[in-house]
Design a protein around this motif. Structure first.
Motif, mmCIF file in Angstrom:
data_model
loop_
_atom_site.group_PDB
_atom_site.id
_atom_site.type_symbol
_atom_site.label_atom_id
_atom_site.label_comp_id
_atom_site.label_asym_id
_atom_site.label_seq_id
_atom_site.Cartn_x
_atom_site.Cartn_y
_atom_site.Cartn_z
ATOM 1 N N ALA A 46 36.978 43.562 45.083
ATOM 2 C CA ALA A 46 36.746 42.195 44.611
ATOM 3 C C ALA A 46 35.729 42.172 43.470
ATOM 4 O O ALA A 46 35.898 41.458 42.476
ATOM 5 C CB ALA A 46 36.281 41.316 45.766
ATOM 6 N N ALA A 47 34.664 42.953 43.601
ATOM 7 C CA ALA A 47 33.635 43.001 42.553
ATOM 8 C C ALA A 47 34.170 43.635 41.281
ATOM 9 O O ALA A 47 33.742 43.292 40.173
ATOM 10 C CB ALA A 47 32.416 43.764 43.051
ATOM 11 N N ALA A 48 35.111 44.570 41.432
ATOM 12 C CA ALA A 48 35.662 45.288 40.278
ATOM 13 C C ALA A 48 36.954 44.662 39.765
ATOM 14 O O ALA A 48 37.678 45.288 38.995
ATOM 15 C CB ALA A 48 35.914 46.741 40.662
ATOM 16 N N ARG A 49 37.220 43.444 40.156
ATOM 17 C CA ARG A 49 38.489 42.798 39.794
ATOM 18 C C ARG A 49 38.782 42.911 38.289
ATOM 19 O O ARG A 49 37.945 42.610 37.447
ATOM 20 C CB ARG A 49 38.450 41.321 40.173
ATOM 21 C CG ARG A 49 39.701 40.541 39.765
ATOM 22 C CD ARG A 49 39.609 39.103 40.204
ATOM 23 N NE ARG A 49 39.603 38.988 41.664
ATOM 24 C CZ ARG A 49 39.395 37.857 42.328
ATOM 25 N NH1 ARG A 49 39.141 36.732 41.659
ATOM 26 N NH2 ARG A 49 39.424 37.841 43.652
ATOM 27 N N GLY A 50 40.002 43.366 37.989
ATOM 28 C CA GLY A 50 40.444 43.466 36.601
ATOM 29 C C GLY A 50 39.854 44.628 35.830
ATOM 30 O O GLY A 50 40.100 44.749 34.623
ATOM 31 N N ARG A 51 39.107 45.493 36.509
ATOM 32 C CA ARG A 51 38.440 46.589 35.787
ATOM 33 C C ARG A 51 39.137 47.925 36.037
ATOM 34 O O ARG A 51 39.955 48.073 36.935
ATOM 35 C CB ARG A 51 36.967 46.666 36.188
ATOM 36 C CG ARG A 51 36.155 45.480 35.653
ATOM 37 C CD ARG A 51 34.687 45.626 36.005
ATOM 38 N NE ARG A 51 33.863 44.658 35.312
ATOM 39 C CZ ARG A 51 33.596 43.436 35.754
ATOM 40 N NH1 ARG A 51 34.123 43.048 36.896
ATOM 41 N NH2 ARG A 51 32.833 42.622 35.059
ATOM 42 N N ARG A 52 38.730 48.904 35.214
ATOM 43 C CA ARG A 52 39.352 50.231 35.258
ATOM 44 C C ARG A 52 38.262 51.294 35.350
ATOM 45 O O ARG A 52 37.309 51.281 34.570
ATOM 46 C CB ARG A 52 40.219 50.426 34.022
ATOM 47 C CG ARG A 52 41.354 49.408 33.926
ATOM 48 C CD ARG A 52 42.139 49.540 32.649
ATOM 49 N NE ARG A 52 41.419 49.019 31.498
ATOM 50 C CZ ARG A 52 41.519 47.785 31.019
ATOM 51 N NH1 ARG A 52 42.329 46.933 31.633
ATOM 52 N NH2 ARG A 52 40.852 47.407 29.959
ATOM 53 N N LEU A 53 38.431 52.214 36.293
ATOM 54 C CA LEU A 53 37.473 53.295 36.521
ATOM 55 C C LEU A 53 38.154 54.619 36.216
ATOM 56 O O LEU A 53 39.224 54.912 36.771
ATOM 57 C CB LEU A 53 36.994 53.302 37.975
ATOM 58 C CG LEU A 53 35.948 52.272 38.427
ATOM 59 C CD1 LEU A 53 36.520 50.859 38.391
ATOM 60 C CD2 LEU A 53 35.489 52.598 39.848
ATOM 61 N N GLY A 54 37.536 55.422 35.361
ATOM 62 C CA GLY A 54 38.127 56.699 34.982
ATOM 63 C C GLY A 54 37.203 57.866 35.261
ATOM 64 O O GLY A 54 35.988 57.767 35.057
ATOM 65 N N LEU A 55 37.771 58.967 35.738
ATOM 66 C CA LEU A 55 37.030 60.216 35.930
ATOM 67 C C LEU A 55 37.665 61.276 35.053
ATOM 68 O O LEU A 55 38.901 61.383 34.987
ATOM 69 C CB LEU A 55 37.050 60.667 37.388
ATOM 70 C CG LEU A 55 36.283 59.770 38.381
ATOM 71 C CD1 LEU A 55 37.186 58.672 38.935
ATOM 72 C CD2 LEU A 55 35.712 60.592 39.531
#
Length: 402
Positions: free
Chosen positions: A111-120
């Motif tokens: 919910a806090a990261a809604r619409g976001r993208r995390l990459g490693l």
């Protein structure tokens, strides 16, 4: 003599002027700044680098995911592969006064990261981490599906909150290409089968085009920087500006050059608003020899604090010294940048009990590859990495929102 009396209409403006001057000349008490709230346990960068493992406070919850998680990788699926389950432990940072890092609340995180993208971006130790993260987040979104766009090696899309988490495989971070012997300039050297050309100033194709796609980027490189990945007959040859670096660089000096070059590229090309983290190297736990010389990590005990240096300090020349050597080069390269160092090494050094070892899921895997004393069982230590990473990302998102 008659006194001069001014009319009331003239006295009123004078009185107002005097009051105004008095009110502006006397200093007003300044409002006190709000008291800074302490960081949640796990959200400080130092939390992973200073603490101890403790039994998980009862009642110990079951793992967030099962061996059937669709994002799992067979070689790390220790429970399915028959490894006995180890004790439930939690990390208690010294700063937290006895409290442990809370387990990720997957629904709250999404919910806090809604619409976001995390990459490693990096080697298979980042893949180890991303599998743990993907499986944890799927516990809050059973509609999650695999995502392998934009060059991602492995990833997931979580439709409930429109979140992407993905891993880009770039083991050296820089671009490297195989040059067979007929094209190699190393023909005059006996025993050379070919060389790997490493362009220290060019990022690998796997991530060069995603620097502006992700809201959070986590980098690593480490366990490929050794002679068992690149032996003498197939060495690394370092290039800059399209030309071989002269005099030629050894393995460790090449690592230092690439780390500084990639850090500079990240600062230049990744937007300032992006959270940039660099995770330190994960330690190996071979004892009795190297991976190809009967090295083993079949163990059910944690190392003690006083044992760590004898296992990992490069001064003692042991088989597990690589992590601290790489970390020293990473710290030097990141000095003065806005890339934050996520130190996961110290907490992991204790956990000699938590590798896949002989439970690799394939009949002849140990005979061919040796025991896996580098990667980690899942569920296992990377779940605590996830808890710490989640706390830090949530704090970052909260600050950004505020």
């Amino acid at each position: 003599m008659r006194r001069l009396r001014l009319p009331l209409v003239l006295l009123l403006p004078i009185a107002l002027t005097i009051l105004l001057l008095l009110s502006t000349s006397s200093p007003r008490p300044r409002p006190r700044p709000p008291t800074p709230q302490p960081l949640p346990c796990g959200a400080a960068l130092s939390d992973a680098a200073d603490g101890r493992w403790v039994p998980t406070p009862p009642p110990a919850p079951p793992p967030l995911y099962s061996p059937s998680c669709p994002f799992h990788r067979n070689a790390w699926n220790c429970l399915r592969n028959g490894r006995p389950q180890f004790a439930s432990l939690s990390w208690a940072p010294t700063r937290c006064g006895g409290a442990v890092v809370p387990r990720i609340d997957a629904a709250r995180f999404l919910a806090a990261a809604r619409g976001r993208r995390l990459g490693l971006v990096g080697d298979s130790l980042s893949e180890n981490l991303v599998v743990a993260l993907l499986c944890a987040l799927r516990s809050a979104d059973d509609g999650a599906r695999k995502w392998k766009r934009r060059g991602a090696w492995r990833g997931g899309y979580f439709p409930k909150e429109d979140v992407v988490v993905a891993y880009h495989r770039a083991v050296l971070l820089a671009k490297y290409t195989w040059q067979p012997v007929e094209k190699s300039k190393e023909l005059q050297k006996d025993g050379i089968n070919g060389t790997y050309r490493v362009d220290v100033d060019i990022p690998a194709d796997d991530w060069i085009n995603v620097t502006k796609f992700y809201d959070v980027l986590i980098f690593n490189t480490g366990h490929w920087w050794n002679t068992y990945k690149f032996p003498e007959e197939t060495p690394l040859v370092f290039y800059k500006g399209g030309k071989p670096i002269e005099p030629p660089l050894g393995m460790h000096d090449g690592l230092k050059v690439i780390l500084k070059s990639m850090a500079s590229y990240i600062e230049r090309e990744v937007p300032r608003k992006t959270l940039k983290l660099w995770r330190t190297q994960s330690p190996r736990h071979f004892f009795g020899g190297e991976w190809d010389h009967n090295g083993s990590c079949v163990s059910d005990r944690l190392l003690e604090e006083h044992e760590l240096d004898s296992w990992f300090d490069p001064r003692f020349g042991g088989v597990n010294k690589d992590a601290r050597m790489v970390n020293s080069a990473i710290q030097e390269a990141l000095a003065g940048t806005d890339i934050q160092l996520l130190n996961l090494t110290y907490m992991s050094e204790f956990r000699a009990d938590a590798h896949p070892a002989i439970w690799l899921g394939k009949k002849d895997a140990v005979a061919i590859y040796g025991q896996d004393c580098m990667h980690w069982c899942l569920p296992g230590v990377p779940d605590t990495w996830v808890d710490i990473l989640a706390a830090q990302i949530l704090h970052y998102l909260k600050q950004k929102k505020g």
